[in-house]
Design a protein around this motif. Structure first.
Motif, PDB file in Angstrom:
ATOM      1  N   TYR A   5       0.815  -1.211   0.000  1.00  0.00           N
ATOM      2  CA  TYR A   5       0.000   0.000   0.000  1.00  0.00           C
ATOM      3  C   TYR A   5       0.855   1.270   0.000  1.00  0.00           C
ATOM      4  O   TYR A   5       0.455   2.281  -0.550  1.00  0.00           O
ATOM      5  N   GLU A   6       2.038   1.209   0.592  1.00  0.00           N
ATOM      6  CA  GLU A   6       2.914   2.379   0.658  1.00  0.00           C
ATOM      7  C   GLU A   6       3.500   2.756  -0.704  1.00  0.00           C
ATOM      8  O   GLU A   6       4.003   3.858  -0.876  1.00  0.00           O
ATOM      9  N   THR A  24       2.273   5.012  -9.419  1.00  0.00           N
ATOM     10  CA  THR A  24       1.964   3.627  -9.083  1.00  0.00           C
ATOM     11  C   THR A  24       0.559   3.529  -8.491  1.00  0.00           C
ATOM     12  O   THR A  24       0.132   4.375  -7.709  1.00  0.00           O
ATOM     13  N   ALA A  25      -0.137   2.470  -8.914  1.00  0.00           N
ATOM     14  CA  ALA A  25      -1.499   2.241  -8.443  1.00  0.00           C
ATOM     15  C   ALA A  25      -1.629   0.879  -7.776  1.00  0.00           C
ATOM     16  O   ALA A  25      -2.709   0.531  -7.296  1.00  0.00           O
ATOM     17  N   GLY A  26      -0.552   0.112  -7.748  1.00  0.00           N
ATOM     18  CA  GLY A  26      -0.599  -1.196  -7.110  1.00  0.00           C
ATOM     19  C   GLY A  26       0.472  -2.111  -7.662  1.00  0.00           C
ATOM     20  O   GLY A  26       1.303  -1.704  -8.486  1.00  0.00           O
ATOM     21  N   VAL A  27       0.423  -3.348  -7.207  1.00  0.00           N
ATOM     22  CA  VAL A  27       1.353  -4.374  -7.675  1.00  0.00           C
ATOM     23  C   VAL A  27       0.561  -5.604  -8.081  1.00  0.00           C
ATOM     24  O   VAL A  27      -0.542  -5.835  -7.590  1.00  0.00           O
ATOM     25  N   ILE A  28       1.138  -6.366  -8.996  1.00  0.00           N
ATOM     26  CA  ILE A  28       0.551  -7.649  -9.357  1.00  0.00           C
ATOM     27  C   ILE A  28       1.487  -8.720  -8.837  1.00  0.00           C
ATOM     28  O   ILE A  28       2.689  -8.695  -9.110  1.00  0.00           O
ATOM     29  N   ILE A  29       0.918  -9.626  -8.072  1.00  0.00           N
ATOM     30  CA  ILE A  29       1.696 -10.684  -7.426  1.00  0.00           C
ATOM     31  C   ILE A  29       1.475 -11.998  -8.152  1.00  0.00           C
ATOM     32  O   ILE A  29       0.335 -12.392  -8.412  1.00  0.00           O
ATOM     33  N   ASP A  90      -2.688  -6.574  -5.864  1.00  0.00           N
ATOM     34  CA  ASP A  90      -2.717  -6.541  -4.404  1.00  0.00           C
ATOM     35  C   ASP A  90      -4.078  -6.106  -3.883  1.00  0.00           C
ATOM     36  O   ASP A  90      -4.521  -6.562  -2.834  1.00  0.00           O
ATOM     37  N   SER A  91      -4.794  -5.261  -4.633  1.00  0.00           N
ATOM     38  CA  SER A  91      -6.107  -4.796  -4.196  1.00  0.00           C
ATOM     39  C   SER A  91      -7.116  -5.937  -4.112  1.00  0.00           C
ATOM     40  O   SER A  91      -8.082  -5.849  -3.355  1.00  0.00           O
ATOM     41  N   GLU A  92      -6.902  -7.009  -4.863  1.00  0.00           N
ATOM     42  CA  GLU A  92      -7.793  -8.173  -4.799  1.00  0.00           C
ATOM     43  C   GLU A  92      -7.386  -9.146  -3.696  1.00  0.00           C
ATOM     44  O   GLU A  92      -8.152 -10.047  -3.360  1.00  0.00           O
ATOM     45  N   ILE A  93      -6.193  -8.991  -3.166  1.00  0.00           N
ATOM     46  CA  ILE A  93      -5.736  -9.868  -2.081  1.00  0.00           C
ATOM     47  C   ILE A  93      -6.117  -9.265  -0.732  1.00  0.00           C
ATOM     48  O   ILE A  93      -6.505  -9.978   0.191  1.00  0.00           O
ATOM     49  N   ARG A  94      -6.018  -7.932  -0.631  1.00  0.00           N
ATOM     50  CA  ARG A  94      -6.433  -7.270   0.614  1.00  0.00           C
ATOM     51  C   ARG A  94      -7.906  -7.540   0.865  1.00  0.00           C
ATOM     52  O   ARG A  94      -8.715  -7.439  -0.043  1.00  0.00           O
ATOM     53  N   GLY A  95      -8.226  -7.862   2.091  1.00  0.00           N
ATOM     54  CA  GLY A  95      -9.624  -8.076   2.448  1.00  0.00           C
ATOM     55  C   GLY A  95     -10.078  -9.524   2.409  1.00  0.00           C
ATOM     56  O   GLY A  95     -11.143  -9.839   2.924  1.00  0.00           O
ATOM     57  N   VAL A 109      -6.603 -10.321   5.275  1.00  0.00           N
ATOM     58  CA  VAL A 109      -5.359  -9.757   4.752  1.00  0.00           C
ATOM     59  C   VAL A 109      -5.508  -8.236   4.693  1.00  0.00           C
ATOM     60  O   VAL A 109      -6.404  -7.725   4.025  1.00  0.00           O
ATOM     61  N   ALA A 110      -4.644  -7.532   5.409  1.00  0.00           N
ATOM     62  CA  ALA A 110      -4.660  -6.066   5.416  1.00  0.00           C
ATOM     63  C   ALA A 110      -3.673  -5.503   4.407  1.00  0.00           C
ATOM     64  O   ALA A 110      -3.932  -4.472   3.792  1.00  0.00           O
ATOM     65  N   ASP A 111      -2.540  -6.190   4.233  1.00  0.00           N
ATOM     66  CA  ASP A 111      -1.538  -5.707   3.285  1.00  0.00           C
ATOM     67  C   ASP A 111      -0.517  -6.796   3.029  1.00  0.00           C
ATOM     68  O   ASP A 111      -0.525  -7.847   3.678  1.00  0.00           O
ATOM     69  N   LEU A 112       0.346  -6.528   2.079  1.00  0.00           N
ATOM     70  CA  LEU A 112       1.417  -7.442   1.707  1.00  0.00           C
ATOM     71  C   LEU A 112       2.730  -6.756   2.004  1.00  0.00           C
ATOM     72  O   LEU A 112       2.906  -5.579   1.683  1.00  0.00           O
ATOM     73  N   MET A 113       3.651  -7.449   2.614  1.00  0.00           N
ATOM     74  CA  MET A 113       4.974  -6.920   2.906  1.00  0.00           C
ATOM     75  C   MET A 113       5.912  -7.408   1.807  1.00  0.00           C
ATOM     76  O   MET A 113       6.018  -8.610   1.562  1.00  0.00           O
ATOM     77  N   ILE A 114       6.553  -6.453   1.124  1.00  0.00           N
ATOM     78  CA  ILE A 114       7.358  -6.768  -0.048  1.00  0.00           C
ATOM     79  C   ILE A 114       8.818  -6.424   0.193  1.00  0.00           C
ATOM     80  O   ILE A 114       9.135  -5.351   0.686  1.00  0.00           O
ATOM     81  N   ASP A 115       9.694  -7.347  -0.190  1.00  0.00           N
ATOM     82  CA  ASP A 115      11.129  -7.086  -0.223  1.00  0.00           C
ATOM     83  C   ASP A 115      11.399  -6.543  -1.618  1.00  0.00           C
ATOM     84  O   ASP A 115      11.341  -7.290  -2.606  1.00  0.00           O
ATOM     85  N   LEU A 116      11.646  -5.252  -1.728  1.00  0.00           N
ATOM     86  CA  LEU A 116      11.818  -4.614  -3.035  1.00  0.00           C
ATOM     87  C   LEU A 116      13.058  -5.104  -3.769  1.00  0.00           C
ATOM     88  O   LEU A 116      13.061  -5.193  -4.994  1.00  0.00           O
ATOM     89  N   ASP A 117      14.125  -5.403  -3.039  1.00  0.00           N
ATOM     90  CA  ASP A 117      15.355  -5.878  -3.687  1.00  0.00           C
ATOM     91  C   ASP A 117      15.133  -7.249  -4.331  1.00  0.00           C
ATOM     92  O   ASP A 117      15.580  -7.496  -5.446  1.00  0.00           O
TER      93      ASP A 117
END
Length: 172
Positions: A5-6, A24-29, A90-95, A109-117
């Motif tokens: 979300y950040e 940016t509007a989101g991520v696709i996982i 990610d918007s479809e995974i939250r909730g 699920v409130a959010d996803l924690m991502i390792d950007l590296d």
């Protein structure tokens, strides 16, 4: 590590022209591997549909901007149908509900924690844990997740015990 979300609203800037091409509007996982498949970008034109930037083409993600090589790194989702076939925004995974394989509700699920590296999800932030407090949160490690479905995230049975301690969800 950063919450998905950040990433929302960060300008996407090209290296070749130094131009802002969107935000940016989101991520696709990739739900099978927990990799970040692409970033969703709302382009600067109000009349264009959002576009995707495959994560492999992202040059850098900082606190203030996302950097890509050039505007041609942006692609219509129609040209990347496999991204949506293998992944989920990610918007479809939250909730969605987080449930153990033994049927115990952990929360949502409130959010996803991502390792950007590494470009991958390392944990899922679960709110409203079964511990009783609606404000309680726990981090469910990605390796404890069996399935990320449209209606539920299924976790290993031991995930409830291993993640029972409320997590300190601070940036690292």
């Amino acid at each position: 590590m950063i919450r998905a979300y950040e990433l929302m609203g960060r300008p996407v800037i090209t290296i070749d022209e130094g131009a802002v091409v969107g935000e940016t509007a989101g991520v696709i996982i990739d739900i099978a591997s927990a990799d970040v498949a692409a970033l969703i970008v709302n382009v600067t034109s109000r009349f264009e549909a959002p576009k995707a930037v495959p994560y492999a083409l992202v040059q850098g993600v900082g606190d203030d901007a996302v950097i890509i090589e050039n505007a041609s790194s942006l692609a219509d989702f129609g040209t990347f149908p496999e991204i949506l076939d293998m992944g989920r925004p990610d918007s479809e995974i939250r909730g969605v509900r987080a449930i153990t394989r033994t049927g115990r509700l952990l929360g949502t699920v409130a959010d996803l924690m991502i390792d950007l590296d590494a470009g991958r999800v390392v944990a899922y932030e679960i709110q409203g844990c079964a511990s009783g407090s609606a404000d309680a949160a726990l981090l469910l490690r990605a390796e404890q997740v069996i399935t990320v479905g449209r209606h539920a995230l299924i976790a290993a049975a031991e995930a409830a015990e291993q993640s029972a301690v409320a997590a300190d969800i601070s940036r690292s």
